[in-house]
Design a protein around this motif. Structure first.
Motif, PDB file in Angstrom:
ATOM      1  N   VAL A  34     -30.830  37.014 -15.366  1.00  0.00           N
ATOM      2  CA  VAL A  34     -30.520  38.399 -15.664  1.00  0.00           C
ATOM      3  C   VAL A  34     -31.785  39.266 -15.598  1.00  0.00           C
ATOM      4  CG1 VAL A  34     -30.791  38.332 -18.205  1.00  0.00           C
ATOM      5  CG2 VAL A  34     -28.983  39.719 -17.181  1.00  0.00           C
ATOM      6  N   ARG A  35     -32.956  38.667 -15.842  1.00  0.00           N
ATOM      7  CA  ARG A  35     -34.226  39.418 -15.769  1.00  0.00           C
ATOM      8  C   ARG A  35     -34.814  39.221 -14.368  1.00  0.00           C
ATOM      9  NH1 ARG A  35     -37.827  36.900 -20.273  1.00  0.00           N
ATOM     10  NH2 ARG A  35     -36.646  35.026 -19.757  1.00  0.00           N
ATOM     11  N   LEU A  74     -23.034  32.396 -24.267  1.00  0.00           N
ATOM     12  CA  LEU A  74     -22.677  32.771 -22.888  1.00  0.00           C
ATOM     13  C   LEU A  74     -22.207  31.581 -22.057  1.00  0.00           C
ATOM     14  CD1 LEU A  74     -25.734  35.138 -22.243  1.00  0.00           C
ATOM     15  CD2 LEU A  74     -23.367  35.833 -22.735  1.00  0.00           C
ATOM     16  N   HIS A  75     -22.191  30.387 -22.643  1.00  0.00           N
ATOM     17  CA  HIS A  75     -21.855  29.193 -21.854  1.00  0.00           C
ATOM     18  C   HIS A  75     -20.447  29.270 -21.248  1.00  0.00           C
ATOM     19  CE1 HIS A  75     -24.963  26.395 -24.094  1.00  0.00           C
ATOM     20  NE2 HIS A  75     -25.531  27.353 -23.388  1.00  0.00           N
ATOM     21  N   VAL A 121     -29.217  15.724 -25.398  1.00  0.00           N
ATOM     22  CA  VAL A 121     -30.302  14.949 -24.790  1.00  0.00           C
ATOM     23  C   VAL A 121     -30.838  13.818 -25.679  1.00  0.00           C
ATOM     24  CG1 VAL A 121     -32.205  16.417 -25.584  1.00  0.00           C
ATOM     25  CG2 VAL A 121     -32.393  15.245 -23.384  1.00  0.00           C
ATOM     26  N   ASP A 174     -27.462  25.072 -33.687  1.00  0.00           N
ATOM     27  CA  ASP A 174     -28.333  24.971 -32.519  1.00  0.00           C
ATOM     28  C   ASP A 174     -29.173  23.705 -32.470  1.00  0.00           C
ATOM     29  OD1 ASP A 174     -29.394  26.557 -30.123  1.00  0.00           O
ATOM     30  OD2 ASP A 174     -31.150  25.644 -31.055  1.00  0.00           O
TER      31      ASP A 174
HETATM   32  N1  NAD Z   1     -31.615  20.264 -25.170  1.00  0.00           N
HETATM   33  C1  NAD Z   1     -32.554  20.881 -25.828  1.00  0.00           C
HETATM   34  O1  NAD Z   1     -33.401  20.246 -26.421  1.00  0.00           O
HETATM   35  C2  NAD Z   1     -32.601  22.390 -25.816  1.00  0.00           C
HETATM   36  C3  NAD Z   1     -33.825  23.035 -26.029  1.00  0.00           C
HETATM   37  C4  NAD Z   1     -33.830  24.433 -25.972  1.00  0.00           C
HETATM   38  C5  NAD Z   1     -32.654  25.146 -25.760  1.00  0.00           C
HETATM   39  N2  NAD Z   1     -31.477  24.488 -25.588  1.00  0.00           N
HETATM   40  C6  NAD Z   1     -30.238  25.241 -25.363  1.00  0.00           C
HETATM   41  O2  NAD Z   1     -30.325  25.850 -24.075  1.00  0.00           O
HETATM   42  C7  NAD Z   1     -29.720  27.146 -24.076  1.00  0.00           C
HETATM   43  C8  NAD Z   1     -30.786  28.187 -23.701  1.00  0.00           C
HETATM   44  O3  NAD Z   1     -31.822  28.200 -24.666  1.00  0.00           O
HETATM   45  P1  NAD Z   1     -33.329  28.689 -24.319  1.00  0.00           P
HETATM   46  O4  NAD Z   1     -34.171  28.338 -25.494  1.00  0.00           O
HETATM   47  O5  NAD Z   1     -33.732  28.235 -22.987  1.00  0.00           O
HETATM   48  O6  NAD Z   1     -33.108  30.281 -24.331  1.00  0.00           O
HETATM   49  P2  NAD Z   1     -34.083  31.375 -23.674  1.00  0.00           P
HETATM   50  O7  NAD Z   1     -33.783  32.636 -24.358  1.00  0.00           O
HETATM   51  O8  NAD Z   1     -35.489  30.855 -23.650  1.00  0.00           O
HETATM   52  O9  NAD Z   1     -33.605  31.399 -22.158  1.00  0.00           O
HETATM   53  C9  NAD Z   1     -32.364  31.943 -21.785  1.00  0.00           C
HETATM   54  C10 NAD Z   1     -32.519  32.518 -20.375  1.00  0.00           C
HETATM   55  O10 NAD Z   1     -31.259  32.990 -19.924  1.00  0.00           O
HETATM   56  C11 NAD Z   1     -31.451  34.263 -19.295  1.00  0.00           C
HETATM   57  N3  NAD Z   1     -30.173  34.965 -19.400  1.00  0.00           N
HETATM   58  C12 NAD Z   1     -29.649  35.600 -20.479  1.00  0.00           C
HETATM   59  N4  NAD Z   1     -28.424  36.089 -20.199  1.00  0.00           N
HETATM   60  C13 NAD Z   1     -28.165  35.750 -18.921  1.00  0.00           C
HETATM   61  C14 NAD Z   1     -27.055  35.950 -18.072  1.00  0.00           C
HETATM   62  N5  NAD Z   1     -25.955  36.591 -18.499  1.00  0.00           N
HETATM   63  N6  NAD Z   1     -27.122  35.478 -16.808  1.00  0.00           N
HETATM   64  C15 NAD Z   1     -28.231  34.820 -16.364  1.00  0.00           C
HETATM   65  N7  NAD Z   1     -29.317  34.588 -17.137  1.00  0.00           N
HETATM   66  C16 NAD Z   1     -29.284  35.049 -18.400  1.00  0.00           C
HETATM   67  C17 NAD Z   1     -32.584  34.913 -20.031  1.00  0.00           C
HETATM   68  O11 NAD Z   1     -33.226  35.880 -19.259  1.00  0.00           O
HETATM   69  C18 NAD Z   1     -33.487  33.697 -20.316  1.00  0.00           C
HETATM   70  O12 NAD Z   1     -34.424  33.499 -19.277  1.00  0.00           O
HETATM   71  C19 NAD Z   1     -29.149  27.315 -25.484  1.00  0.00           C
HETATM   72  O13 NAD Z   1     -27.813  26.905 -25.495  1.00  0.00           O
HETATM   73  C20 NAD Z   1     -30.005  26.386 -26.329  1.00  0.00           C
HETATM   74  O14 NAD Z   1     -29.369  25.941 -27.506  1.00  0.00           O
HETATM   75  C21 NAD Z   1     -31.441  23.127 -25.595  1.00  0.00           C
END
Ligand code: NAD
Length: 332
Positions: A34-35, A74-75, A121, A174
């Motif tokens: 989105v960015r 948003l998933h 994971v 989360d």
């Molecule tokens: N498995 C793990 O250990 C782990 C670790 C971190 C995050 N997560 C999960 O991963 C997901 C994302 O978390 P994160 O920490 O990476 O978040 P984040 O905020 O760092 O990244 C989200 C990204 O999505 C983009 N975005 C937002 N809305 C959007 C849209 N409509 N279309 C396209 N891009 C869009 C944003 O610009 C950003 O770059 C969450 O569900 C979180 O719980 C899992």
């Protein structure tokens, strides 16, 4: 050859992107972000193309799999779009913010004949996998009690979405969903949940929770999660049985910790635990999911497992909000 389209390239999306670039027979077909500036920078870093929307990606690139790494709330929308376009789906945990969304995601993938994998994971971290295998082999006898700890600094993110309980579900949905999934893998379904947390108190981006779980098989677990540390990230696991105790202490794998509160302003993202292995658990997990698409095999963690872990998280959230223990209806 798998062609993967990545949606959302923030903290965890960039870990996934890096994993794909290290795999043979996998092409990162594009990044939907989105960015625009950030998306273009990530696309350049990972030698692919930025797309403003998933529709633009589908129009211009051949894609077999969509990997969804946008914030949790948003998933569902992206899973529905990908499944209806006939693409297999990998989606980050927690699978959704509500059980209705999670069920809709399972349904749409079934209806469209595509696979759905949720990135719980922890089952791919070697220390947790080893603990699971030792338990299966009866290493500590009959298990009575379990304690887990997970957490560190409060995460930063796009739009500060972790700070919204509505959007992230707090650390109960989360983060300690990792432990709920792991414990359910080891001990089966949970019967009762009781939780205390800081939710609802205005503590300027500090969160902490204690959750007790009673499993159907009688095991009692105490799960602690924190986003209240000045910095860093730590995990612990202690499983006590009639024959002994099994322990994993995350700190011991990284012997020196420097924890300084003034780093808060500079810290970025959410903690993604590091691994000294040649292939980190995130890459192992993604490779496993792709191998399951190829072979048709069931994954180590199914979408239904992820749904059940979310059910435990949401019960804990409800318990923390109401002060009451929550009984879970047994499904499996
Ligand atoms: N498995 C793990 O250990 C782990 C670790 C971190 C995050 N997560 C999960 O991963 C997901 C994302 O978390 P994160 O920490 O990476 O978040 P984040 O905020 O760092 O990244 C989200 C990204 O999505 C983009 N975005 C937002 N809305 C959007 C849209 N409509 N279309 C396209 N891009 C869009 C944003 O610009 C950003 O770059 C969450 O569900 C979180 O719980 C899992």
């Amino acid at each position: 050859m798998f062609r993967v389209g990545l949606v959302g390239c923030g903290t965890i999306g960039s870990v996934h992107a890096q994993g794909y670039t290290r795999m043979e027979d996998v092409e990162l077909a594009g990044i939907v972000e989105v960015r625009e500036d950030h998306g273009r920078a990530m696309a350049q870093l990972f030698h692919t193309t930025w797309y403003p929307t998933i529709e633009a990606l589908f129009e211009e690139a051949e894609v077999d799999v969509i990997d969804i790494c946008v914030p949790t709330y948003l998933h569902r929308g992206y899973v529905e779009t990908a499944a209806r376009a006939g693409k297999h789906v990998i989606c980050e945990k927690p699978m959704a913010r509500t059980l209705a969304d999670a069920q809709a995601m399972i349904d749409v993938c079934e209806e469209n004949g595509v696979r759905l994998f949720i990135a719980q994971v922890l089952r791919f971290f070697p220390q947790y996998r080893k603990a699971y295998e030792l338990l299966q082999a009866g290493a500590v006898g009959q298990v009575g009690t379990v304690r887990t700890t997970r957490g560190g600094v409060f995460p930063t993110s796009w739009n500060d979405w972790y700070a919204s309980a509505e959007n992230s579900g707090t650390l109960i949905v989360d983060m300690i969903i990792h432990d709920f999934d792991f414990l359910r893998w080891c001990f089966g379904d949970v019967r009762r949940v009781y939780a205390k947390s800081l939710r609802g108190r205005d503590l300027n981006r500090l969160d902490h929770a204690f959750v007790s779980l009673r499993f159907e098989n009688g095991v009692i677990a105490h799960v602690e999660g924190t986003w209240a540390y000045p910095s860093g990230f730590q995990t612990r696991l202690e499983i006590a049985g009639t024959g002994g105790v099994l322990e994993h202490v995350g700190d011991e794998e990284m012997p020196i910790h420097l924890s300084l509160r003034e780093r808060i302003g500079r810290s970025e993202g959410v903690a993604v635990p590091e691994s000294p292995l040649a292939k980190d658990p995130y890459q192992l997990e993604l490779e496993h999911f792709l191998a399951c698409i190829q072979s048709g095999a069931e994954p180590i963690v199914t979408a239904r497992d992820a749904y059940e872990a979310l059910r435990i998280s949401l019960a804990a959230l409800e318990s923390a909000a109401t002060g009451r223990p929550i009984e879970l209806e047994v499904r499996s």
